[in-house]
Design a protein around this motif. Structure first.
Motif, mmCIF file in Angstrom:
data_model
loop_
_atom_site.group_PDB
_atom_site.id
_atom_site.type_symbol
_atom_site.label_atom_id
_atom_site.label_comp_id
_atom_site.label_asym_id
_atom_site.label_seq_id
_atom_site.Cartn_x
_atom_site.Cartn_y
_atom_site.Cartn_z
ATOM 1 N N PRO A 19 24.996 -18.793 17.794
ATOM 2 C CA PRO A 19 24.982 -19.578 19.033
ATOM 3 C C PRO A 19 23.995 -18.983 20.035
ATOM 4 C CG PRO A 19 27.234 -18.943 18.435
ATOM 5 C CD PRO A 19 26.315 -18.194 17.532
ATOM 6 N N MET A 20 23.233 -19.864 20.686
ATOM 7 C CA MET A 20 22.269 -19.442 21.705
ATOM 8 C C MET A 20 21.841 -20.655 22.513
ATOM 9 S SD MET A 20 18.834 -18.775 19.402
ATOM 10 C CE MET A 20 19.698 -17.660 18.301
ATOM 11 N N PRO A 21 21.278 -20.434 23.674
ATOM 12 C CA PRO A 21 20.778 -21.560 24.463
ATOM 13 C C PRO A 21 19.668 -22.311 23.699
ATOM 14 C CG PRO A 21 20.883 -19.556 25.797
ATOM 15 C CD PRO A 21 21.133 -19.157 24.369
ATOM 16 N N ASP A 22 19.658 -23.624 23.841
ATOM 17 C CA ASP A 22 18.674 -24.441 23.115
ATOM 18 C C ASP A 22 17.217 -24.048 23.375
ATOM 19 O OD1 ASP A 22 20.576 -25.876 21.707
ATOM 20 O OD2 ASP A 22 20.668 -27.498 23.178
ATOM 21 N N PRO A 23 16.834 -23.758 24.624
ATOM 22 C CA PRO A 23 15.434 -23.348 24.829
ATOM 23 C C PRO A 23 15.066 -22.079 24.048
ATOM 24 C CG PRO A 23 16.438 -23.949 26.920
ATOM 25 C CD PRO A 23 17.548 -23.897 25.893
ATOM 26 N N LEU A 24 15.986 -21.132 23.988
ATOM 27 C CA LEU A 24 15.742 -19.914 23.219
ATOM 28 C C LEU A 24 15.605 -20.245 21.737
ATOM 29 C CD1 LEU A 24 15.441 -16.923 22.725
ATOM 30 C CD2 LEU A 24 17.924 -16.684 22.965
ATOM 31 N N ARG A 25 16.442 -21.117 21.244
ATOM 32 C CA ARG A 25 16.364 -21.534 19.843
ATOM 33 C C ARG A 25 14.971 -22.109 19.539
ATOM 34 N NH1 ARG A 25 20.003 -21.865 16.400
ATOM 35 N NH2 ARG A 25 21.678 -21.834 17.942
ATOM 36 N N GLU A 26 14.495 -22.984 20.404
ATOM 37 C CA GLU A 26 13.173 -23.588 20.199
ATOM 38 C C GLU A 26 12.074 -22.534 20.222
ATOM 39 O OE1 GLU A 26 12.726 -26.718 23.106
ATOM 40 O OE2 GLU A 26 14.666 -27.597 22.533
ATOM 41 N N GLU A 27 12.198 -21.548 21.117
ATOM 42 C CA GLU A 27 11.198 -20.483 21.191
ATOM 43 C C GLU A 27 11.220 -19.614 19.943
ATOM 44 O OE1 GLU A 27 12.750 -19.250 24.903
ATOM 45 O OE2 GLU A 27 11.410 -20.547 26.039
ATOM 46 N N LEU A 28 12.394 -19.355 19.398
ATOM 47 C CA LEU A 28 12.480 -18.565 18.162
ATOM 48 C C LEU A 28 11.916 -19.334 16.974
ATOM 49 C CD1 LEU A 28 15.939 -16.788 18.578
ATOM 50 C CD2 LEU A 28 13.659 -15.717 18.586
ATOM 51 N N ALA A 74 19.488 -9.591 16.753
ATOM 52 C CA ALA A 74 18.224 -9.439 17.481
ATOM 53 C C ALA A 74 17.738 -7.990 17.381
ATOM 54 C CB ALA A 74 18.388 -9.863 18.937
ATOM 55 N N HIS A 75 18.667 -7.033 17.397
ATOM 56 C CA HIS A 75 18.284 -5.626 17.221
ATOM 57 C C HIS A 75 17.756 -5.374 15.807
ATOM 58 C CE1 HIS A 75 19.167 -3.603 20.964
ATOM 59 N NE2 HIS A 75 20.323 -4.249 21.054
ATOM 60 N N LEU A 95 6.561 -8.683 20.261
ATOM 61 C CA LEU A 95 7.737 -9.323 19.695
ATOM 62 C C LEU A 95 8.900 -8.345 19.593
ATOM 63 C CD1 LEU A 95 9.099 -11.808 18.552
ATOM 64 C CD2 LEU A 95 8.071 -11.263 16.319
ATOM 65 N N SER A 96 8.639 -7.099 19.244
ATOM 66 C CA SER A 96 9.742 -6.129 19.178
ATOM 67 C C SER A 96 10.334 -5.916 20.567
ATOM 68 C CB SER A 96 9.283 -4.812 18.547
ATOM 69 O OG SER A 96 8.312 -4.195 19.340
ATOM 70 N N ASP A 97 9.490 -5.861 21.585
ATOM 71 C CA ASP A 97 9.998 -5.759 22.958
ATOM 72 C C ASP A 97 10.833 -6.988 23.315
ATOM 73 O OD1 ASP A 97 8.644 -3.352 23.274
ATOM 74 O OD2 ASP A 97 6.944 -4.262 24.324
ATOM 75 N N LEU A 98 10.348 -8.161 22.935
ATOM 76 C CA LEU A 98 11.083 -9.388 23.224
ATOM 77 C C LEU A 98 12.437 -9.394 22.521
ATOM 78 C CD1 LEU A 98 11.234 -12.193 24.539
ATOM 79 C CD2 LEU A 98 10.057 -13.089 22.497
ATOM 80 N N MET A 99 12.497 -8.921 21.296
ATOM 81 C CA MET A 99 13.772 -8.899 20.577
ATOM 82 C C MET A 99 14.775 -7.967 21.267
ATOM 83 S SD MET A 99 13.963 -11.062 18.239
ATOM 84 C CE MET A 99 12.886 -12.183 17.397
ATOM 85 N N PHE A 100 14.286 -6.884 21.846
ATOM 86 C CA PHE A 100 15.166 -6.003 22.621
ATOM 87 C C PHE A 100 15.742 -6.763 23.817
ATOM 88 C CE2 PHE A 100 15.900 -3.070 26.132
ATOM 89 C CZ PHE A 100 16.779 -2.173 25.552
ATOM 90 N N VAL A 101 14.882 -7.440 24.551
ATOM 91 C CA VAL A 101 15.319 -8.214 25.716
ATOM 92 C C VAL A 101 16.278 -9.320 25.280
ATOM 93 C CG1 VAL A 101 14.512 -9.822 27.507
ATOM 94 C CG2 VAL A 101 13.314 -7.644 27.133
ATOM 95 N N LEU A 114 21.433 -12.323 24.599
ATOM 96 C CA LEU A 114 22.447 -12.876 23.692
ATOM 97 C C LEU A 114 23.820 -12.243 23.924
ATOM 98 C CD1 LEU A 114 20.232 -13.270 20.538
ATOM 99 C CD2 LEU A 114 21.265 -15.117 21.889
ATOM 100 N N ASN A 115 23.869 -10.984 24.290
ATOM 101 C CA ASN A 115 25.161 -10.387 24.647
ATOM 102 C C ASN A 115 25.762 -11.102 25.851
ATOM 103 O OD1 ASN A 115 25.991 -8.451 22.802
ATOM 104 N ND2 ASN A 115 24.752 -6.837 23.720
ATOM 105 N N ARG A 116 24.959 -11.417 26.818
ATOM 106 C CA ARG A 116 25.455 -12.127 27.992
ATOM 107 C C ARG A 116 25.847 -13.564 27.656
ATOM 108 N NH1 ARG A 116 23.037 -7.957 29.073
ATOM 109 N NH2 ARG A 116 23.337 -6.742 30.951
ATOM 110 N N HIS A 117 25.064 -14.196 26.811
ATOM 111 C CA HIS A 117 25.385 -15.564 26.390
ATOM 112 C C HIS A 117 26.745 -15.614 25.688
ATOM 113 C CE1 HIS A 117 24.737 -19.685 25.122
ATOM 114 N NE2 HIS A 117 25.031 -19.332 23.890
ATOM 115 N N ALA A 118 27.074 -14.543 24.965
ATOM 116 C CA ALA A 118 28.356 -14.466 24.251
ATOM 117 C C ALA A 118 29.498 -14.018 25.168
ATOM 118 C CB ALA A 118 28.231 -13.518 23.055
#
Length: 184
Positions: A53-62, A121-122, A155-161, A166-170
């Protein structure tokens, strides 16, 4: 685009070599194939992350990132070819700013934990770092463009962020490293 694969098992790699996109062959343990394999593995883990589960905009970006990673693999597969450009790196910089803007400042290291999505993501982050090391090694042995290395670094920096997002989304937060915790 026509069919690219009419036969999956060609047996041409039975001798420990594989074909590159330009028709040449290289050993399956070459630096180029290591880098290509790490990028492929990263793309697979991003696909697994997309099951969460994740916000739709994030899904599209991934999903866009998955396409970029496939292009990156194409670039690595054809010596001298370029698919990843400055605008790909700039897009990741924009995403980093966007997703980092609402996160609290970190005062402590965080553990790769929390929600399943954040943990995945980690995993993507660490596989991305391995891909980066493989691309750097390839670049030391052969001439390659700079943007693939820069792309995986961002991208590795982005995955950290995104792990934090995603922790907050959950409904959770970062899992902080407790450097002063009691040891039993």
């Amino acid at each position: 685009m026509g069919n690219r694969l009419s036969k999956v098992a060609t047996r041409t790699g039975d001798n420990g070599t594989t074909g590159l996109g330009d028709g040449s062959r290289t050993t399956k343990d070459s630096l180029r194939i290591h880098a290509l394999g790490d990028v492929d593995e990263l793309n697979s883990f991003v696909g697994l992350l997309l099951c969460e589960p994740m916000p739709d905009p994030l899904r599209e970006e991934l999903v866009t990132i998955q396409h970029d990673l496939f292009d990156l693999g194409g670039e690595l597969c054809i010596p001298g070819f370029q698919l990843i450009k400055e605008e790909h790196v700039a897009r990741l910089d924009t995403l980093l700013e966007k997703y980092n803007a609402d996160l609290p400042a970190l005062k402590e290291f965080i553990l790769p934990a929390g929600s399943r999505g954040a943990s995945l993501a980690h995993v993507c982050r660490t596989v991305c770092r391995r891909a980066e090391r493989a691309i750097v090694a390839l670049g030391r042995a052969e001439s390659i463009h700079d943007f693939p290395r820069q792309y995986v670094n961002r991208l590795s920096d982005l995955m950290f962020v995104l792990s934090r997002v995603l922790n907050r989304h959950a409904g959770g937060s970062d899992v902080l490293w407790q450097h002063e915790r009691k040891r039993s």
